[in-house]
Design a protein around this motif. Sequence first.
Motif, PDB file in Angstrom:
ATOM      1  N   TYR A   1       0.695  -1.149   0.049  1.00 38.25           N
ATOM      2  CA  TYR A   1      -0.146   0.008  -0.123  1.00 38.25           C
ATOM      3  C   TYR A   1       1.112   1.209   0.009  1.00 38.25           C
ATOM      4  N   ASP A  35      -6.142   4.494  -0.620  1.00 38.41           N
ATOM      5  CA  ASP A  35      -6.231   3.067  -0.424  1.00 38.41           C
ATOM      6  C   ASP A  35      -5.983   2.446   0.843  1.00 38.41           C
ATOM      7  N   LYS A  75     -10.733   0.497   5.858  1.00 39.52           N
ATOM      8  CA  LYS A  75     -11.554   1.776   6.003  1.00 39.52           C
ATOM      9  C   LYS A  75     -13.050   1.501   6.689  1.00 39.52           C
TER      10      LYS A  75
END
Length: 454
Positions: free
Chosen positions: A427, A442, A446
Amino acid sequence: MADPRMVGVQVQGQPQQQYGGYPQPSPQQSYGQQGQPGYPPQGQPGYPPQGQPGYPPQAQQGGYPAPGGTPPQVGFAPGQPPPEGYQQGGAPPAAAGPEPSAPSVDKMDSISGYEGVGFGSAPPLPPPSYEEAQRQPPERSSLPQLPGITEEDAREALGQYVAEQCCYGKSPAQELKFTDIVPSSAFHYTLETFAEGRSTAWAYEPFKGQPIDGPMNGPAPGPWDIQAQAPAMFQNFTQQVEVPHTASVKPCHTCLGLGRKPCHHCHATGTSHCHHCHGSGRTTVYEDGHHHHRCCTWCHGSGRRQCHQCHGLGQIPCPTCGAQGQLKCYIKLTIKWINHVEDHIVERTALPDELIRGVSGQVAFKEEYPRVWPINHFPEAEINNASQNLVQRHSTAYPTERLIMQRHQVRIIPVAEATYNWKDQPYNFFVYGFEHKVHAPDYPQKCCWGCNIL
């Protein structure tokens, strides 16, 4: 001795009796009659000669209700012809056109240098031409060095970012393993041009005896000859001033100088339809199993009630002139100080450019002159090209405005792209600005588990 500028000022005398909110005339005095108090003498500057269109009739009594009597239906003096467009005892004819929204420009005084000025909005006036002095480009210093963003700074910034987001899980921010942090810099160039624009238009306000600065006091100055100072540099501001020596007193175009107009709510009759009995004068009640008709207690059986707009007078004070019957007309100068701002951002990563505007950075270069020179010494060629294009465009983009001051600057904003692994997946996120803002589209977690959205 009376001030000669006080055209049309009413003489203060004994207190007048009141009738329904209007002054009651005495047998020796009528309103609007030549030679009586409150009537401007003929021949004064700014007042039309007798007999011109819009001039009040000489013997008009004003239409005030007589003492002890009933108010007239329309409110015009008995025995006198009503103004054009109205009928005695009724409403204006259906075919009559709408009331004028402003006095006729043909009736305004001819002011030298202001020919063709009308009412309402007006196009801006081009400033007088001027010669620019020969300018030399200033000496410019070298650029500063910015501190980099470390792994500790990036981890702390990401943790703060996750804590501010709803439902973001904290595990990736706490367990991630950095693989690389690539520092870079974004450049934000801004050019501001502070300019002044002017426009003129006829304006009017109720005449209440204020001093009149008319053409008899001298010629009117030009729009760009009137001195005005901007309250603050590089801030938008609008100011409106009366052009000296352009004022005059004119009869009101709405009420034709009467100070009042027929009430459109009751069609100048003084009464309106009773809403309780629907105009029948009777109401229906249900008693003893039967419907009975009773006299309406609201209108006493007449089917009509006193108009609440005019209180039964059939006329209302003219809103245009404030019931004065006269207007002060003058040329209004509108001055607008406008700060025109354009910018250009150079950012080489995937970080959205618009995010750079909202964070602080190091001001590497800043100049403020009446006319700035384009930047030509910056190590980023795109910034030099942007400065050249924007400065050139601003020099001709505002032909109807006077350029007062310009300033431009370049900010350097630190940007770092951090890549990391979490659960064997790669990431990345960005840290930018002195505030260490984070952009992590990203982020792997989340939405935390067990979150209930009501």
